[in-house]
Design a protein around this motif. Sequence first.
Motif, PDB file in Angstrom:
ATOM      1  N   GLU B 741      -0.798  -3.673  14.530  1.00  0.00           N
ATOM      2  CA  GLU B 741       0.481  -3.217  14.018  1.00  0.00           C
ATOM      3  C   GLU B 741       0.719  -3.727  12.606  1.00  0.00           C
ATOM      4  O   GLU B 741       1.248  -3.035  11.757  1.00  0.00           O
ATOM      5  N   THR B 742       0.336  -4.959  12.328  1.00  0.00           N
ATOM      6  CA  THR B 742       0.613  -5.520  11.022  1.00  0.00           C
ATOM      7  C   THR B 742      -0.546  -5.317  10.052  1.00  0.00           C
ATOM      8  O   THR B 742      -0.490  -5.765   8.925  1.00  0.00           O
ATOM      9  N   GLY B 743      -1.596  -4.626  10.495  1.00  0.00           N
ATOM     10  CA  GLY B 743      -2.681  -4.296   9.570  1.00  0.00           C
ATOM     11  C   GLY B 743      -3.613  -5.448   9.278  1.00  0.00           C
ATOM     12  O   GLY B 743      -4.299  -5.468   8.271  1.00  0.00           O
ATOM     13  N   LYS B 744      -3.640  -6.453  10.162  1.00  0.00           N
ATOM     14  CA  LYS B 744      -4.484  -7.606   9.878  1.00  0.00           C
ATOM     15  C   LYS B 744      -5.850  -7.522  10.546  1.00  0.00           C
ATOM     16  O   LYS B 744      -6.696  -8.384  10.363  1.00  0.00           O
ATOM     17  N   VAL B 905     -11.678   5.291   4.030  1.00  0.00           N
ATOM     18  CA  VAL B 905     -11.370   3.858   4.073  1.00  0.00           C
ATOM     19  C   VAL B 905      -9.960   3.665   4.610  1.00  0.00           C
ATOM     20  O   VAL B 905      -9.022   4.352   4.215  1.00  0.00           O
ATOM     21  N   GLN B 906      -9.848   2.768   5.526  1.00  0.00           N
ATOM     22  CA  GLN B 906      -8.537   2.565   6.146  1.00  0.00           C
ATOM     23  C   GLN B 906      -7.730   1.535   5.383  1.00  0.00           C
ATOM     24  O   GLN B 906      -8.225   0.474   5.032  1.00  0.00           O
ATOM     25  N   GLU B 907      -6.485   1.910   5.169  1.00  0.00           N
ATOM     26  CA  GLU B 907      -5.617   0.905   4.531  1.00  0.00           C
ATOM     27  C   GLU B 907      -4.919   0.071   5.584  1.00  0.00           C
ATOM     28  O   GLU B 907      -4.648  -1.088   5.412  1.00  0.00           O
ATOM     29  N   LYS B 908      -4.608   0.794   6.659  1.00  0.00           N
ATOM     30  CA  LYS B 908      -3.870   0.079   7.688  1.00  0.00           C
ATOM     31  C   LYS B 908      -4.719   0.007   8.949  1.00  0.00           C
ATOM     32  O   LYS B 908      -5.719   0.702   9.071  1.00  0.00           O
ATOM     33  N   TYR B 909      -4.340  -0.740   9.889  1.00  0.00           N
ATOM     34  CA  TYR B 909      -5.020  -0.986  11.159  1.00  0.00           C
ATOM     35  C   TYR B 909      -6.322  -1.720  10.916  1.00  0.00           C
ATOM     36  O   TYR B 909      -7.287  -1.194  10.491  1.00  0.00           O
TER      37      TYR B 909
END
Lengths: 72, 909
Positions: B741-744, B905-909
């Motif tokens: 959820e927080t993209g970490k 490329v994923q920015e999030k998740y």
Amino acid sequence: MTPDRLKNRRLAGVFLLGWVLFNYPVLSLFNRHTTLLGIPLIYAYVFGAWALVIVLIMLGARFSRRPPGQGR
Amino acid sequence: MLTTGTILLVAFGYMGLLFAVAHLADRRAAQGRSIISNPYIYALSLAVYCTAWTFYGSVGRAAAGGLAFLPTYIGPTLLCTLGWVVLRKIVRISKVHRITSIADFIASRYGKSSTLGSMVAIIAVLGIIPYIALQLKAISMSFNIINHYPLIVMPRYVANVPVIEDTAFYVALLLALFAILFGTRHLDATERHEGVVAAIAFESIIKLLAFLCVGVVVTYGMFQGFGDLFAKASALPRLQELFISDIRTGQYFGWLLEIILSMLVLVCLPRQFQVIIVENVNEDHLQKAMWLFPLYLLAINVFVLPIAFGGSLYFTAGVDADTFVLTLPMAMRHEALALIVFIGGMSAATGMVIMATVALSTMICNDLVMPVLLRLPFVRIARSGELSSMVLNIRRGSIALVLLSAYAYYHFIGEAYALVSIGLISFVAVAQFAPAMLGGIFWKHGTCTGAISGLAAGFALWAYTLVLPSLVEAGLITPEAATRGLLGVAALRPFPLFGLEGLDPIAHAVFWTLLVNAGLYVGVSLFSRQNALEHTQAALFVDVFTYPAKPEDSSIWRGTAFVTDLRSLLERFLGTQRTTEALNAFADKRKIRWGPLSTANPALVTYAETLLAGAIGSASARVMVASVVKEEPLGLGEVMNILDETRQVIAYSRELERAHSELKSANLRLKELDRLKDEFISTVTHELRTPLTAVRSIAEILHANPRLPQDQHRNLTALVVKESERLTRLINQVLDFQKMETGKMEWQMLPVDMREICREALASVRQLLDEKRIQANLDVPDHAPPVFGDRDRLMQVMINLLSNAVKFCKDVGSRVDVHLNVLPDRLEVAVADNGVGIRAEDLEVIFEEFRQSWQGSRGRPAGSGLGLAITRRIVEVHGGRIWAESRLGLGSTFTFTLPFKAPPVQEKY
């Protein structure tokens, strides 16, 4: 519009100050037979207050100047 | 050597210099190198406020009443503090609407009413002509006095000279010539006169320097500075009285009224309106002028009191205090200084005369003559040929007329007045414009009827309370009404009206006229209605800073006109060249091409009207444009017009509505999320508590029964292990989900073989399957291309789906099938079971976080509610999608896809 608003508020403040300084009852406080540096008190007061108001207009108008060339 | 010849030479030489300055400025303006386009010249031009009345009259007033001369200068200073609010707004409005005079301004605000415009013009002319006469009188008086040098003879002892020998007459002629030459050079759409402004600014410098010279010489030449002067003055009881101002408590109100009066006239005087508003080159110049102008006023007033006291000490009697400025240097035998003062006084007088005449002539032409001419049926000028030279000639004629009537006034009537009283009477007359003007820019609901009523009543009261008594005083008339009151009622005497005692005549008139004027303006406005044009103009004026800068963008014309008609109309006033330029500019900006029969759109009609307004005033311009525009009767045009007027309002309210509904839905979503979060927390804690309770109770059993049989002991400890594993899994899931959820979450995207993952996943849940006696089948092709993905996460997906399937399996005869299909661009993995199934309405929501399928009978969710949400996230990160199909009681199938192409490329998740 925010810098203009600020300027308007400042100048409105100067107006109110001038209004108070140049009217009864503040004016009457200085309306007496004394002199300041040889000048009758009321004269010295009125001209002094006048100069003060002018300086305040100058400061109020000068601050928050818009960047040049940004015509609106 | 002050001979008549020298004095005349200097005087007319000075006039020549003025012509030269104006000519130079006009030439520079034509070359595009304006010399007046800076705040300093602008501020100096505002100082046209200081007339001969300031130059000579202030001293006279100070000698009689101490500080009483000052409110006239303090008022403008106070108005300057509001300059940024009030003056800038008027400047902006005037630029947008090409306002040419104060009459035009007021007429334009109240629906371009020519009635109102002509009323303002008449009041201005009647109020200002005596004021101009006063200037001529000052010139004549000062010439007479200096001409008698070295004797000091008061003008009232000088025999009335015939017109032909009167210097003032020739000065008046020269001033008329000046105003005609530089004030009516061409019909301009912006009506600015650089030459005139430059000359005025030049005159402001001269009069200030001259006055300061006398001041310094008197204070430091005749006396040893301010202290000495005031000390000597205090020795005389008559002068010492002036040291405290004559403003007893009751009189403070008079002082206040005079400050208000001078505040108002700073924008209401036609010449001040002309220099501050019409001649303004750049709004930003106001910023500096706002303090430079008061500074100028302060400077020119510093020496008023010293000169007044100096004169009173020096001349014991027989010399009019109004002349001290000139007679003191003469008495000191300062010939050069006397000449400088004479020129200074002349510059003060001529500056005012020039500016006032130019302003008045514009008003007379645009608001008095033109509306009449345009309406006379037999004149037919609306259809006749070239008109610009006619307009200019009307202006020239009015300049000559104004100056000649001013001269006549001075010559035949004016001798009877002191300098100051005429000036203040004029002030009160023009202050009548203030309610309509200031009300007009801050209050949308002021109506034309209200403005007319206020103005008419104020003007009538002015004439009754101020002019009538002064005429009586001068001995010109002795009507019964003045002495015994109107209709013989004493309360209706002009002064004091209704027995209002304790105020001097000026303050008395200011109070009554402005009270009645403003009262009627507001009162009648509240009880009358605006027509459509008034309504529009009111909005355009009051909200000038929020509307588009060009009036044609908020057009109010409905109806049609031929472009050629408009063009020929403009040509008649502006000339062919300027018309072509202006129309081309308009067409270029809007990318329009006009044919011979094109019709003009409302924007063009409004544009043409504004152009014309710059030349002949808004009311006349409207009449002229109306003569070629066919206004449509009520119909589509009307509707469009109304739409246009309310267009912005509607746009705003739509925006508001949209923002509101967005907020509302965001709020709903937030509430929903909040509810889900609560549910989640209660579920998770419940889920945590179940294994925890199990572990604890087993531990208690073990603790209480140390001698349990070995196999029982082993079973119990195995249970503890299992329950702790469940706990760990649950906590891991929560942590995973929070990371995603927080993209970490970090992803290691490598080529992976999905077949292998399926096999391994099945192997790792083998024990679960065996426990429940579930038959598992794996169906993979022999060959499958690799996909890009994070191996561990994909494994997690498979395990999640498998354990999910296990969870929902029935107790007997269950089976789980895993299929792997290779499609052209993606892999498809399906996990099917024959368990209890999922309700159709739950098929979608089970993938949402914190949602679970409820297992009917047991009434309790079977997991944390995160497993499927995490699964979906992982699949989505890989660029695939996941869905479920099910039939209640027959089982369900979870299918997900993985594309072969690596996801961006994923920015999030």
